[in-house]
Design a protein around this motif. Sequence first.
Motif, PDB file in Angstrom:
ATOM      1  N   GLU A  31       0.823  -1.202   0.000  1.00 37.63           N
ATOM      2  CA  GLU A  31       0.000   0.000   0.000  1.00 37.63           C
ATOM      3  C   GLU A  31       0.861   1.258   0.000  1.00 37.63           C
ATOM      4  OE1 GLU A  31      -4.185   1.025   2.162  1.00 37.63           O
ATOM      5  OE2 GLU A  31      -2.572   0.328   3.449  1.00 37.63           O
ATOM      6  N   LEU A  32       0.405   2.266  -0.745  1.00 38.91           N
ATOM      7  CA  LEU A  32       1.047   3.583  -0.779  1.00 38.91           C
ATOM      8  C   LEU A  32       0.048   4.610  -0.284  1.00 38.91           C
ATOM      9  CD1 LEU A  32       3.429   5.402  -1.596  1.00 38.91           C
ATOM     10  CD2 LEU A  32       2.464   5.494  -3.901  1.00 38.91           C
ATOM     11  N   ILE A  33       0.391   5.289   0.815  1.00 36.26           N
ATOM     12  CA  ILE A  33      -0.516   6.252   1.441  1.00 36.26           C
ATOM     13  C   ILE A  33       0.133   7.630   1.435  1.00 36.26           C
ATOM     14  CG2 ILE A  33      -1.591   6.950   3.631  1.00 36.26           C
ATOM     15  CD1 ILE A  33      -2.096   4.058   4.239  1.00 36.26           C
ATOM     16  N   ALA A  34      -0.644   8.645   1.045  1.00 37.47           N
ATOM     17  CA  ALA A  34      -0.203  10.035   1.075  1.00 37.47           C
ATOM     18  C   ALA A  34      -0.836  10.735   2.269  1.00 37.47           C
ATOM     19  CB  ALA A  34      -0.597  10.751  -0.215  1.00 37.47           C
ATOM     20  N   ILE A  35      -0.049  11.571   2.935  1.00 33.79           N
ATOM     21  CA  ILE A  35      -0.518  12.336   4.095  1.00 33.79           C
ATOM     22  C   ILE A  35      -0.430  13.810   3.747  1.00 33.79           C
ATOM     23  CG2 ILE A  35      -0.151  12.847   6.541  1.00 33.79           C
ATOM     24  CD1 ILE A  35       1.256  10.098   6.734  1.00 33.79           C
ATOM     25  N   LEU A  36      -1.564  14.512   3.763  1.00 37.97           N
ATOM     26  CA  LEU A  36      -1.622  15.915   3.393  1.00 37.97           C
ATOM     27  C   LEU A  36      -2.109  16.753   4.556  1.00 37.97           C
ATOM     28  CD1 LEU A  36      -2.348  14.239   0.591  1.00 37.97           C
ATOM     29  CD2 LEU A  36      -2.722  16.533  -0.279  1.00 37.97           C
ATOM     30  N   GLY A  37      -1.675  18.012   4.565  1.00 36.58           N
ATOM     31  CA  GLY A  37      -2.131  18.959   5.567  1.00 36.58           C
ATOM     32  C   GLY A  37      -1.320  20.231   5.476  1.00 36.58           C
ATOM     33  N   PRO A  38      -1.814  21.327   6.029  1.00 32.18           N
ATOM     34  CA  PRO A  38      -1.095  22.600   5.964  1.00 32.18           C
ATOM     35  C   PRO A  38       0.155  22.569   6.835  1.00 32.18           C
ATOM     36  CG  PRO A  38      -2.995  22.798   7.397  1.00 32.18           C
ATOM     37  CD  PRO A  38      -3.085  21.447   6.765  1.00 32.18           C
ATOM     38  N   ASN A  39       1.002  23.564   6.668  1.00 30.28           N
ATOM     39  CA  ASN A  39       2.203  23.680   7.495  1.00 30.28           C
ATOM     40  C   ASN A  39       1.828  23.696   8.976  1.00 30.28           C
ATOM     41  OD1 ASN A  39       3.921  23.872   5.276  1.00 30.28           O
ATOM     42  ND2 ASN A  39       3.716  26.095   5.165  1.00 30.28           N
ATOM     43  N   GLY A  40       2.572  22.936   9.760  1.00 23.94           N
ATOM     44  CA  GLY A  40       2.352  22.942  11.200  1.00 23.94           C
ATOM     45  C   GLY A  40       1.232  22.057  11.688  1.00 23.94           C
ATOM     46  N   CYS A  41       0.632  21.259  10.798  1.00 24.17           N
ATOM     47  CA  CYS A  41      -0.498  20.429  11.220  1.00 24.17           C
ATOM     48  C   CYS A  41      -0.050  19.151  11.926  1.00 24.17           C
ATOM     49  CB  CYS A  41      -1.389  20.084  10.028  1.00 24.17           C
ATOM     50  SG  CYS A  41      -0.658  18.866   8.905  1.00 24.17           S
ATOM     51  N   GLY A  42       1.244  18.823  11.859  1.00 26.29           N
ATOM     52  CA  GLY A  42       1.727  17.644  12.564  1.00 26.29           C
ATOM     53  C   GLY A  42       2.109  16.473  11.687  1.00 26.29           C
ATOM     54  N   LYS A  43       2.294  16.693  10.392  1.00 30.80           N
ATOM     55  CA  LYS A  43       2.642  15.585   9.494  1.00 30.80           C
ATOM     56  C   LYS A  43       3.982  14.954   9.885  1.00 30.80           C
ATOM     57  CE  LYS A  43       2.465  18.021   5.675  1.00 30.80           C
ATOM     58  NZ  LYS A  43       2.135  19.330   6.291  1.00 30.80           N
ATOM     59  N   SER A  44       4.996  15.794  10.100  1.00 29.88           N
ATOM     60  CA  SER A  44       6.313  15.268  10.475  1.00 29.88           C
ATOM     61  C   SER A  44       6.267  14.586  11.832  1.00 29.88           C
ATOM     62  CB  SER A  44       7.350  16.393  10.490  1.00 29.88           C
ATOM     63  OG  SER A  44       7.477  16.995   9.216  1.00 29.88           O
ATOM     64  N   THR A  45       5.544  15.187  12.766  1.00 22.60           N
ATOM     65  CA  THR A  45       5.408  14.588  14.102  1.00 22.60           C
ATOM     66  C   THR A  45       4.725  13.235  14.005  1.00 22.60           C
ATOM     67  OG1 THR A  45       5.305  16.774  15.136  1.00 22.60           O
ATOM     68  CG2 THR A  45       4.451  14.917  16.407  1.00 22.60           C
ATOM     69  N   LEU A  46       3.711  13.142  13.164  1.00 15.98           N
ATOM     70  CA  LEU A  46       3.002  11.877  13.005  1.00 15.98           C
ATOM     71  C   LEU A  46       3.954  10.786  12.503  1.00 15.98           C
ATOM     72  CD1 LEU A  46       0.492  10.088  12.904  1.00 15.98           C
ATOM     73  CD2 LEU A  46       0.013  11.020  10.623  1.00 15.98           C
TER      74      LEU A  46
END
Length: 257
Positions: A31-46
């Motif tokens: 599976e290939l999953i993309a994670i989107l969100g604005p700056n500072g939403c926590g993507k890197s932290t996730l």
Amino acid sequence: MAEHIAARGLGYRYRQGWVFRHLDFRLAAGELIAILGPNGCGKSTLLSVLSGSRPPIEGELARQGRIALVPQSLAPALPFTGLEMVLLGRAHAVSLFAAPGPADYAIAHTALAQLEAEHLAERSFDVMSGGERQLVLIARALASESPVLLLDEPTAALDWHHQAHVLALLRQLADTGLAVAFTTHAPQHALDFADRVLLMAAPDRQEFGVPEAVLGEDALSALYRLPVKRLQLPDASASTAIPVFRDYLHRKATPAP
């Protein structure tokens, strides 16, 4: 399909407040999953939490298999060459106090070749451009031969050709059985390549599903706070998303009534 990552009710916070909470996420082999969100939403932290680099504050998280995490950037303490950086991905396979062997070098060279980055093998990592460093860090993850790849904005510093090449490679790796998730600011990446998408709209509001269903015009326009249009491509089975920057400029220039 075997699930490599399963999260339920996941939450993480810093002193100033929650970055995300009540987040459900699953990543399976193939599976290939993309994670989107604005700056500072926590993507890197996730990604840090999913990889095990940070413990979650709340929720349940199960992981299976070795995970390779590709950060947005890295500044090594020593002036490694590109090849030496990629060889670091073989650390788990090399005994303590032993040096990488011919097989490790072959794997590292193959990883660079997969990314069209063989020319970076002898170049010093600390003088590379941001895009070149990204290619080397992705090659390092490939050289680790991990069944799970988590990549933090792997195409952010790349030109369009290299963006397409990296994303197509991630798609191919998923098709061969790897579990792959990546963060991005480009909905087109999710629409063209991903099986599912996680949309991080607010700390306690996320959507997780197939790209065509999750990435509607209203959701994307609200997420990025400017008009986003979904356009059908000549191929009837494909569509893309286009930000209307000019309309945002006009709105900013028009005085409020």
